[in-house]
Scaffold this motif. Structure first.
Motif, PDB file in Angstrom:
ATOM      1  N   UNK A   1      29.030   6.110  15.543  1.00  0.00           N
ATOM      2  CA  UNK A   1      28.258   4.858  15.672  1.00  0.00           C
ATOM      3  C   UNK A   1      26.999   5.150  16.156  1.00  0.00           C
ATOM      4  N   UNK A   2      25.740   4.809  15.499  1.00  0.00           N
ATOM      5  CA  UNK A   2      24.332   4.748  16.101  1.00  0.00           C
ATOM      6  C   UNK A   2      23.810   3.613  15.875  1.00  0.00           C
ATOM      7  N   UNK A   3      24.154   2.640  17.109  1.00  0.00           N
ATOM      8  CA  UNK A   3      23.499   1.454  16.823  1.00  0.00           C
ATOM      9  C   UNK A   3      21.899   1.069  16.845  1.00  0.00           C
ATOM     10  N   UNK A   4      21.329   2.195  17.490  1.00  0.00           N
ATOM     11  CA  UNK A   4      19.884   2.130  17.533  1.00  0.00           C
ATOM     12  C   UNK A   4      19.090   2.140  16.096  1.00  0.00           C
ATOM     13  N   UNK A   5      19.724   2.722  15.356  1.00  0.00           N
ATOM     14  CA  UNK A   5      19.349   2.949  14.002  1.00  0.00           C
ATOM     15  C   UNK A   5      19.961   2.403  12.896  1.00  0.00           C
ATOM     16  N   UNK A   6      19.273   1.935  11.658  1.00  0.00           N
ATOM     17  CA  UNK A   6      19.701   1.700  10.411  1.00  0.00           C
ATOM     18  C   UNK A   6      20.265   2.949   9.779  1.00  0.00           C
TER      19      UNK A   6
ATOM     20  N   UNK B   1       9.707   1.911  20.637  1.00  0.00           N
ATOM     21  CA  UNK B   1      10.539   2.476  19.590  1.00  0.00           C
ATOM     22  C   UNK B   1      11.700   3.431  20.345  1.00  0.00           C
ATOM     23  N   UNK B   2      12.693   3.665  19.661  1.00  0.00           N
ATOM     24  CA  UNK B   2      13.717   4.442  20.640  1.00  0.00           C
ATOM     25  C   UNK B   2      13.293   5.933  20.441  1.00  0.00           C
ATOM     26  N   UNK B   3      13.474   6.586  21.448  1.00  0.00           N
ATOM     27  CA  UNK B   3      13.010   8.009  21.581  1.00  0.00           C
ATOM     28  C   UNK B   3      13.998   8.722  22.673  1.00  0.00           C
ATOM     29  N   UNK B   4      13.699  10.175  22.648  1.00  0.00           N
ATOM     30  CA  UNK B   4      14.529  10.841  23.664  1.00  0.00           C
ATOM     31  C   UNK B   4      13.226  11.345  24.747  1.00  0.00           C
TER      32      UNK B   4
END
Length: 319
Positions: free
Chosen positions: A207-212, A302-305
């Motif tokens: 599961x990757x809740x951060x992304x569609x 936005x979500x990033x590393x």
């Protein structure tokens, strides 16, 4: 040569299977493979109801792949109240190229009665790809800039449109090339990410809740067959290469696969099949790891590393 399934004249020969198919049976073959991929990837989960339908956003560029994908998905789900299709077109700001493909997108979505959204680099980022290519502050290929910007907009707008799934028109050639590139680079962690991002059945992905979540229902169909399907169905596809396209390494892999496929029909299918199995194993191997340290970009959120995402750092270099 006659069609293998009837007495009509064949319009294509698939060397990898030996099949000669007429127009009708060719259409049926392509559509069957796309629908089978939808089933195998569990894109319509059990329990979905018309009262709580799924929203599928299609990355619709106006090229042959996305147009064919949109046409087939519409034909498949037009009478299914559980699925709502939305076309999302990104205008990069490439004069004489994207304007024509945008016309194809508008024509198709109007004809099919599909909701259509258009967003542009200029409106969202204040840049046009023609200007980015001219400035080139990072001394990179145009595709390196464009890929970052495009992925950001597809992801953000899929989220804004409350999409349950983001679908792209990657065909067999595209995916076999990506598989070969990851093989040759020895990037097993990227294989795992690839499986969880867009290759694996939805029910088997981490599961990757951060992304569609993404899906590629066209990936079992070779590029030439996608083009032929668009032609025989008289679809409004804009079949022209981007004038800034310059992915040198991918181009080398593409030519390598052309030669292998010509001498050994079925090579692309074998590469992708084996790659998907390995990617599944790698996904299991990396499952449960802490993984990347995801955080919000300090500039755009936005979500990033990293502290500042790649998109924002590129835009900063263009100022």
């Amino acid at each position: 040569m006659d069609c293998n399934r009837c007495d009509e004249e064949a319009i294509m020969h698939a060397a990898y299977s030996g099949a000669h198919l007429c127009t009708d049976h060719f259409r049926e073959s392509v559509e069957k493979r796309v629908r089978r991929r939808v089933r195998r990837d569990d894109l319509v989960p059990h329990g979905v109801t018309p009262e709580d339908p799924l929203t599928w956003v299609i990355g619709l560029s106006g090229g042959k792949d996305s147009v064919v994908l949109t046409e087939i998905l519409h034909e498949t789900f037009a009478e299914d109240p559980r699925i709502e299709l939305v076309g999302l077109t990104i205008h990069e700001g490439i004069e004489g190229y994207r304007d024509k493909s945008l016309e194809a997108c508008v024509e198709l979505t109007d004809e099919l009665g599909i909701h259509h959204e258009v967003v542009s680099y200029e409106e969202e980022f204040g840049v046009r790809m023609d200007d980015v290519v001219e400035d080139d502050p990072e001394n990179m290929a145009a595709c390196a800039y464009c890929g970052v910007f495009r992925r950001d907009l597809l992801s953000n707008y899929a989220d804004e449109l409350e999409a349950d799934l983001l679908l792209t028109g990657h065909n067999l050639d595209d995916e076999a090339q990506t598989a070969m590139m990851n093989f040759l680079e020895g990037d097993v962690e990227q294989m795992a990410k690839h499986f969880d991002a867009s290759l694996g059945p939805l029910s088997e992905r981490d599961e990757q809740d951060e992304f569609v979540p993404r899906a590629k229902p066209l990936r079992d169909v070779p590029e030439k067959e996608v083009a032929l399907y668009a032609h025989v169905n008289d679809l409004p596809a804009h079949i022209t290469e981007c004038p800034h396209s310059s992915e040198a390494y991918r181009g080398e892999i593409q030519q390598l696969l052309y030669g292998l496929e010509e001498n050994h029909p079925g090579t692309r299918h074998s590469i992708l099949s084996g790659y998907e199995e390995l990617a599944n194993i790698m996904s299991d191997e990396f499952s449960g790891d802490d993984g990347a340290n995801l955080q919000d970009c300090a500039e755009c959120g936005s979500t990033t590393t990293r502290e500042v995402c790649r998109k924002c750092s590129l835009l900063e270099s263009l100022v």
